[in-house]
Design a protein around this motif. Structure first.
Motif, short mmCIF file in Angstrom:
data_model
loop_
_atom_site.label_atom_id
_atom_site.label_comp_id
_atom_site.label_asym_id
_atom_site.label_seq_id
_atom_site.Cartn_x
_atom_site.Cartn_y
_atom_site.Cartn_z
N LEU A 84 0.82 -1.21 0.00
CA LEU A 84 0.00 0.00 0.00
C LEU A 84 0.85 1.26 0.00
O LEU A 84 0.57 2.21 -0.73
N ASP A 85 1.85 1.27 0.86
CA ASP A 85 2.69 2.46 1.02
C ASP A 85 3.99 2.03 1.69
O ASP A 85 3.96 1.36 2.73
N LYS A 86 5.10 2.42 1.11
CA LYS A 86 6.40 2.02 1.65
C LYS A 86 6.65 2.65 3.03
O LYS A 86 7.49 2.17 3.78
N SER A 87 5.90 3.68 3.37
CA SER A 87 6.05 4.32 4.68
C SER A 87 5.42 3.50 5.80
O SER A 87 5.73 3.72 6.97
N LEU A 88 4.53 2.59 5.45
CA LEU A 88 3.90 1.75 6.47
C LEU A 88 4.93 0.75 6.99
O LEU A 88 5.53 0.01 6.21
N THR A 89 5.12 0.75 8.30
CA THR A 89 6.13 -0.11 8.90
C THR A 89 5.63 -1.55 9.05
O THR A 89 4.42 -1.82 9.01
N ARG A 90 6.57 -2.41 9.28
CA ARG A 90 6.29 -3.82 9.55
C ARG A 90 5.31 -3.95 10.71
O ARG A 90 4.36 -4.73 10.63
N ASN A 91 5.53 -3.20 11.77
CA ASN A 91 4.65 -3.29 12.95
C ASN A 91 3.23 -2.84 12.66
O ASN A 91 2.27 -3.45 13.12
N THR A 92 3.09 -1.77 11.90
CA THR A 92 1.76 -1.27 11.56
C THR A 92 1.03 -2.29 10.68
O THR A 92 -0.14 -2.60 10.92
N LEU A 93 1.73 -2.81 9.69
CA LEU A 93 1.11 -3.79 8.79
C LEU A 93 0.78 -5.08 9.52
O LEU A 93 -0.27 -5.68 9.28
N PHE A 94 1.65 -5.49 10.42
CA PHE A 94 1.38 -6.69 11.19
C PHE A 94 0.13 -6.50 12.07
O PHE A 94 -0.75 -7.35 12.13
N ALA A 95 0.04 -5.33 12.72
CA ALA A 95 -1.13 -5.06 13.56
C ALA A 95 -2.40 -5.06 12.73
O ALA A 95 -3.43 -5.64 13.14
N TYR A 96 -2.36 -4.45 11.57
CA TYR A 96 -3.52 -4.39 10.69
C TYR A 96 -3.91 -5.78 10.19
O TYR A 96 -5.09 -6.15 10.25
N ARG A 97 -2.95 -6.54 9.71
CA ARG A 97 -3.25 -7.88 9.20
C ARG A 97 -3.74 -8.80 10.32
O ARG A 97 -4.66 -9.61 10.12
N SER A 98 -3.18 -8.68 11.50
CA SER A 98 -3.63 -9.49 12.63
C SER A 98 -5.05 -9.12 13.03
O SER A 98 -5.86 -9.99 13.33
N ALA A 99 -5.36 -7.83 13.02
CA ALA A 99 -6.72 -7.39 13.35
C ALA A 99 -7.70 -7.95 12.33
O ALA A 99 -8.78 -8.44 12.69
N ARG A 100 -7.33 -7.91 11.06
CA ARG A 100 -8.20 -8.48 10.02
C ARG A 100 -8.37 -9.98 10.22
O ARG A 100 -9.47 -10.51 10.05
N CYS A 101 -7.29 -10.65 10.57
CA CYS A 101 -7.35 -12.09 10.79
C CYS A 101 -8.26 -12.40 11.97
O CYS A 101 -9.15 -13.25 11.88
N LEU A 102 -8.05 -11.70 13.08
CA LEU A 102 -8.85 -11.95 14.28
C LEU A 102 -10.32 -11.59 14.09
O LEU A 102 -11.20 -12.20 14.70
N GLU A 103 -10.59 -10.62 13.24
CA GLU A 103 -11.97 -10.22 12.96
C GLU A 103 -12.60 -11.08 11.87
O GLU A 103 -13.79 -10.93 11.57
#
Length: 153
Positions: A84-103
């Protein structure tokens, strides 16, 4: 098989174990795999993105996965999120993907909302560290907003 592509093949093959499908139950969602495996896959993709591997290459690799259990779609979505954006960090993307997974939203199509997702995740990232409550609440708010937008389509 080239040495460099072997890890991606292995990671993409174990991905279905991480978040199998939309109808996964609460006990499965809370398993470590939904977090740890997602973290490993996101980390790998972020490193590939940062090394300049094109998104098309990563999607091409995902296309070898089976369609019938959602693995291919989940992996392509993961690639699209990381790129999506190279500025998005590993931690931010991990949190987002985990939230999507858990939801249970990994099979929902949020692609029409990429600009919204990018903007909102960058706002979350600016709030602080992933362990901060504000950050976590912000990421979940993004996921809930996306669910609401997708349900109205």
């Amino acid at each position: 098989m080239a040495k460099a592509s072997l890890p991606i093949v292995i990671l993409f093959l174990i991905a279905p174990l991480a978040c199998p499908a939309q109808d996964i139950g609460d006990s499965v969602r809370s398993r470590v795999a939904c977090n740890n495996t997602e973290q490993q896959l996101v980390s790998y993709l972020v490193s590939q993105r940062n090394e300049g591997v094109p998104v098309e290459t990563m999607i091409e690799r995902s296309n070898s996965l089976p369609e019938n259990d959602g693995s291919r779609y989940i992996n392509i979505g993961r690639v699209e999120d990381v790129y999506l954006d190279k500025s998005l960090t590993r931690n931010t993307l991990f949190a987002y993907r985990s939230a999507r997974c858990l939801e249970g939203t990994l099979l929902q199509d949020f692609k029409p909302y990429q600009d919204f997702t990018r903007t909102e995740l960058l706002k979350c990232q600016a709030l602080g560290y992933p362990s901060d409550r504000k950050f976590g609440n912000c990421v979940y708010k993004v996921v809930y907003s996306l669910q609401e937008k997708a349900s109205k389509r």
